[in-house]
Motif scaffolding. Sequence first.
Motif, PDB file in Angstrom:
ATOM      1  N   THR A 238     -33.318  -5.385  38.768  1.00 41.29           N
ATOM      2  CA  THR A 238     -33.236  -4.288  37.805  1.00 41.29           C
ATOM      3  C   THR A 238     -32.409  -4.733  36.612  1.00 41.29           C
ATOM      4  N   HIS A 239     -32.730  -4.172  35.448  1.00 37.57           N
ATOM      5  CA  HIS A 239     -31.987  -4.440  34.222  1.00 37.57           C
ATOM      6  C   HIS A 239     -31.289  -3.167  33.759  1.00 37.57           C
ATOM      7  N   ASP A 240     -30.132  -3.341  33.133  1.00 36.60           N
ATOM      8  CA  ASP A 240     -29.499  -2.201  32.485  1.00 36.60           C
ATOM      9  C   ASP A 240     -30.441  -1.657  31.417  1.00 36.60           C
ATOM     10  N   ALA A 241     -30.338  -0.350  31.169  1.00 38.31           N
ATOM     11  CA  ALA A 241     -31.256   0.320  30.254  1.00 38.31           C
ATOM     12  C   ALA A 241     -31.317  -0.360  28.887  1.00 38.31           C
ATOM     13  N   LYS A 242     -30.176  -0.756  28.337  1.00 34.74           N
ATOM     14  CA  LYS A 242     -30.185  -1.365  27.008  1.00 34.74           C
ATOM     15  C   LYS A 242     -30.995  -2.657  26.999  1.00 34.74           C
ATOM     16  N   LYS A 243     -30.800  -3.484  28.012  1.00 35.26           N
ATOM     17  CA  LYS A 243     -31.542  -4.745  28.078  1.00 35.26           C
ATOM     18  C   LYS A 243     -33.032  -4.480  28.240  1.00 35.26           C
ATOM     19  N   PHE A 244     -33.376  -3.548  29.129  1.00 35.67           N
ATOM     20  CA  PHE A 244     -34.787  -3.259  29.377  1.00 35.67           C
ATOM     21  C   PHE A 244     -35.448  -2.683  28.138  1.00 35.67           C
ATOM     22  N   PHE A 245     -34.760  -1.765  27.450  1.00 37.55           N
ATOM     23  CA  PHE A 245     -35.337  -1.167  26.239  1.00 37.55           C
ATOM     24  C   PHE A 245     -35.563  -2.234  25.179  1.00 37.55           C
ATOM     25  N   GLY A 246     -34.638  -3.189  25.092  1.00 34.19           N
ATOM     26  CA  GLY A 246     -34.807  -4.290  24.148  1.00 34.19           C
ATOM     27  C   GLY A 246     -36.032  -5.131  24.474  1.00 34.19           C
ATOM     28  N   LEU A 247     -36.271  -5.368  25.771  1.00 28.85           N
ATOM     29  CA  LEU A 247     -37.452  -6.127  26.181  1.00 28.85           C
ATOM     30  C   LEU A 247     -38.741  -5.379  25.851  1.00 28.85           C
TER      31      LEU A 247
END
Length: 255
Positions: A80-89
Amino acid sequence: MNAQTIDYTKLQRQVDAHPYPLVFATISGAHLYGFPSADSDFDLRGVHLLPLEQVVGLDPGEETVEKEGIHDGLEMDLVTHDAKKFFGLMLKKNGYVLEQLLSPLVVYTTPEHEKLKAIAKDCITKFHGHHYLGFAATQWKLFLKEEPPRVKPLLYVYRVLLTGIHLMRTGEIEANLLTLNETAQLPYIGELVERKLAGAEKGRLDAADIQFHEREYAKLVAELEYAMEKSPLPEQATGKAALNDLLVRLRISGC
């Protein structure tokens, strides 16, 4: 075809043990792609939310949480990724994260997951085609690397190319190879899946097979390139503001 049964109760226990609140957790990998073997592991993917103090403080939290092993008798790979990292992806033309977000195999969900899925359509561009072309080229190299080549990486090649073609034409993410082939009508897909499910003995290809699939690979690459060129999808994502707003609300609420 005998698909492996998904025990959502056991998978839910792994989600419950996650160190951070989750926005969602879904199943990716062979189960999502439509050709899980009896011994396929479960690829759990999702988004977690770091607490505010670990975002603004000097001691950062875990942007990515990874856990693998056998739990409750199931082999699992949890990322799982933190929301900020995932949103950036999501804004970097990464089709893989969109497949995870939109996976119909949902282990855990929240209202914010639904909001995120709604925003996803504004993050899709015609240049996602490059993601699938690159992914397919990597899988093709893996396919040719083994001697004799295995069916499994070849199925990944076809899955990636058909997902990319479908996305360029429709703007929709579809990762299940069997569903995609209802439109593509490639006559060899069903046989390849059967061979993969039959195990190692039938999961290898000979030289004549390889030559045939080289031609098919080249044909589908050209088809994806053409679909990308003619795609009605926009060149730029427009979902950044909505993602930013959702991230701020998630941080403040703590999910």
